[in-house]
Each structure stands twice: as structure tokens, then as C-alpha cells.
Design a protein around this motif. Structure first.
Motif, PDB file in Angstrom:
ATOM      1  N   ILE A  12      31.576  46.086  48.588  1.00 42.71           N
ATOM      2  CA  ILE A  12      31.599  45.295  47.578  1.00 42.71           C
ATOM      3  C   ILE A  12      30.699  45.728  46.502  1.00 42.71           C
ATOM      4  N   HIS A  13      31.553  45.726  45.237  1.00 41.75           N
ATOM      5  CA  HIS A  13      30.538  45.535  44.110  1.00 41.75           C
ATOM      6  C   HIS A  13      30.600  44.092  43.374  1.00 41.75           C
ATOM      7  N   LYS A  19      26.284  37.740  42.357  1.00 40.65           N
ATOM      8  CA  LYS A  19      25.300  38.095  43.096  1.00 40.65           C
ATOM      9  C   LYS A  19      24.230  37.022  43.324  1.00 40.65           C
ATOM     10  N   ASP A  20      24.057  36.135  42.066  1.00 38.21           N
ATOM     11  CA  ASP A  20      23.288  34.960  42.032  1.00 38.21           C
ATOM     12  C   ASP A  20      23.639  33.990  42.939  1.00 38.21           C
ATOM     13  N   ILE A  62      27.514  47.584  47.283  1.00 33.80           N
ATOM     14  CA  ILE A  62      27.339  48.969  46.698  1.00 33.80           C
ATOM     15  C   ILE A  62      26.585  48.638  45.268  1.00 33.80           C
ATOM     16  N   GLY A  63      25.443  49.137  45.013  1.00 31.26           N
ATOM     17  CA  GLY A  63      24.916  48.787  43.605  1.00 31.26           C
ATOM     18  C   GLY A  63      24.946  50.242  42.779  1.00 31.26           C
ATOM     19  N   THR A  69      33.429  41.901  39.865  1.00 31.63           N
ATOM     20  CA  THR A  69      33.456  42.157  41.076  1.00 31.63           C
ATOM     21  C   THR A  69      34.501  42.403  41.999  1.00 31.63           C
ATOM     22  N   GLN A  70      34.341  43.569  42.796  1.00 27.46           N
ATOM     23  CA  GLN A  70      35.425  44.241  43.378  1.00 27.46           C
ATOM     24  C   GLN A  70      35.278  44.296  44.925  1.00 27.46           C
ATOM     25  N   VAL A  71      36.186  43.845  45.620  1.00 31.57           N
ATOM     26  CA  VAL A  71      36.091  44.156  47.043  1.00 31.57           C
ATOM     27  C   VAL A  71      37.033  45.345  47.632  1.00 31.57           C
TER      28      VAL A  71
END
Length: 185
Positions: A12-13, A19-20, A62-63, A69-71
Motif C-alpha cells: 500500500i502507498h 495515514k493520519d 511502502i514509503g 493512495t494505492q493498494v
């Protein structure tokens, strides 16, 4: 000329906003190990993805954070999740399925975020000249007697030469991180 292989699993990106919600606003992604592509890393963070049909736990983040956002799932994950998606380039999320992402602090349904990544070879501008390739070109690759089709060329000044295949390809073709491939003309 040989090109090293990197095998990718589902991951995941995240955007900062997502993220929060999942980890809290003060949470920072921690590097587990750097990836070959400059500035990217596998984080220590894992999440759960869920549809009405199924759940997959332990999906690595992944950072660094992105502006979308991508799964990225595997073809073999589609049955578990009850999804039908297509192969795509990273970031090409139009008309893709959505999914619920669950973290330690919250969960969120993200529309149009699930995809299966095209097989691809990252090349710098200088690599593209050496291999005489252009961005978006689709090639065949070879390892030993194994030929794999539909591999996309991705050229970017920050890219480090590497062929990205996924875990399904690893099993199907018996090819692993650190192996080397050649492009067929």
C-alpha cells in the motif's frame, strides 16, 4: 546485458490524510529497509484490507507518503477479495475498485485505489540509451529458457535499473529477487 530482478508483494502507498486516519496524525512511517528505487522504502507498518468478500491482513506500507493512495494486490488476491481488476501502471487508478483499509487507529474506505501493477523495468535516462528503449514500450524478457511477455519500460531520471515482477510471477516462473533477466529484441 543483464538487468536485476526485484520481486514485489502486495503493498500500500498512502497519502498523509489516509495515514493520519489509520495511524494518527503524529505517526511517522519507519524504514524497515530501503528499496532500490531512490527514496523509497519498505516500512515497518502493516495494514489490513477488506471487501465484503474477504480480508487480507499484514499488507506492508511502502514509503514515502504519496499524493494518492494505492493498494497493489496480486492476481491471486482477487478471489479472496472478490475483486476483478486490471493490470495498470502505478498511479493509473481511474475506474479501479475501492477497498476498506484498516489500521491501528481507524479505518477508511478508499474508492478507486486497487490495482495490479504491470510488470515493468525501471530505467534511468542513461539506461534507456544503453538499452535503446523508450518510456511506455512493452517488451519480452528472458531468464534461461523462460520468456515473460508484457513487461513495460518506465523511464525516469531518478530510476535505478531493475525489473519488477510480483509474487505470482515469482511462483509461476521460478524467478527471484537478485536473479537477472535480459530484454529480447
Amino acid at each position: 546485458m543483464k538487468i536485476p530482478v526485484g520481486i514485489s508483494n502486495r503493498h500500500i502507498h498512502l497519502t498523509k490524510e489516509v495515514k493520519d486516519i489509520l495511524f494518527g496524525s503524529d505517526y511517522e512511517l519507519e524504514v524497515k529497509y530501503p528499496l532500490k528505487q531512490l527514496g523509497q522504502f519498505s516500512s515497518t507498518s502493516k495494514l489490513t484490507i477488506r471487501t465484503e468478500s474477504g480480508v487480507i491482513e499484514g499488507v506492508r506500507v511502502i514509503g514515502p507518503l504519496r499524493d494518492y493512495t494505492q493498494v497493489e494486490i496480486l492476481k491471486s488476491d482477487e478471489k479472496v477479495l472478490g475483486l476483478n481488476t486490471t493490470l495498470r501502471d502505478s498511479g493509473d487508478l481511474k475506474d479501479t475498485p475501492g477497498i476498506t483499509i484498516i489500521g491501528p487507529k481507524g479505518e477508511i474506505y478508499v474508492p478507486s485505489c486497487v490495482m495490479i501493477a504491470n510488470r515493468h523495468i525501471h530505467m534511468s535516462l542513461s539506461d534507456s540509451k544503453v538499452f535503446n528503449r523508450h518510456n511506455g514500450e512493452v517488451v519480452k524478457i528472458k531468464k534461461g529458457n523462460t520468456i515473460i511477455e508484457d513487461v513495460h519500460i518506465k523511464i525516469n531520471p531518478t530510476c535505478v535499473l531493475e525489473c519488477h515482477l510480483d509474487k505470482d510471477d515469482e511462483i509461476k516462473y521460478d524467478i527471484h529477487t537478485g536473479d537477472e533477466i535480459e530484454i529480447l529484441d
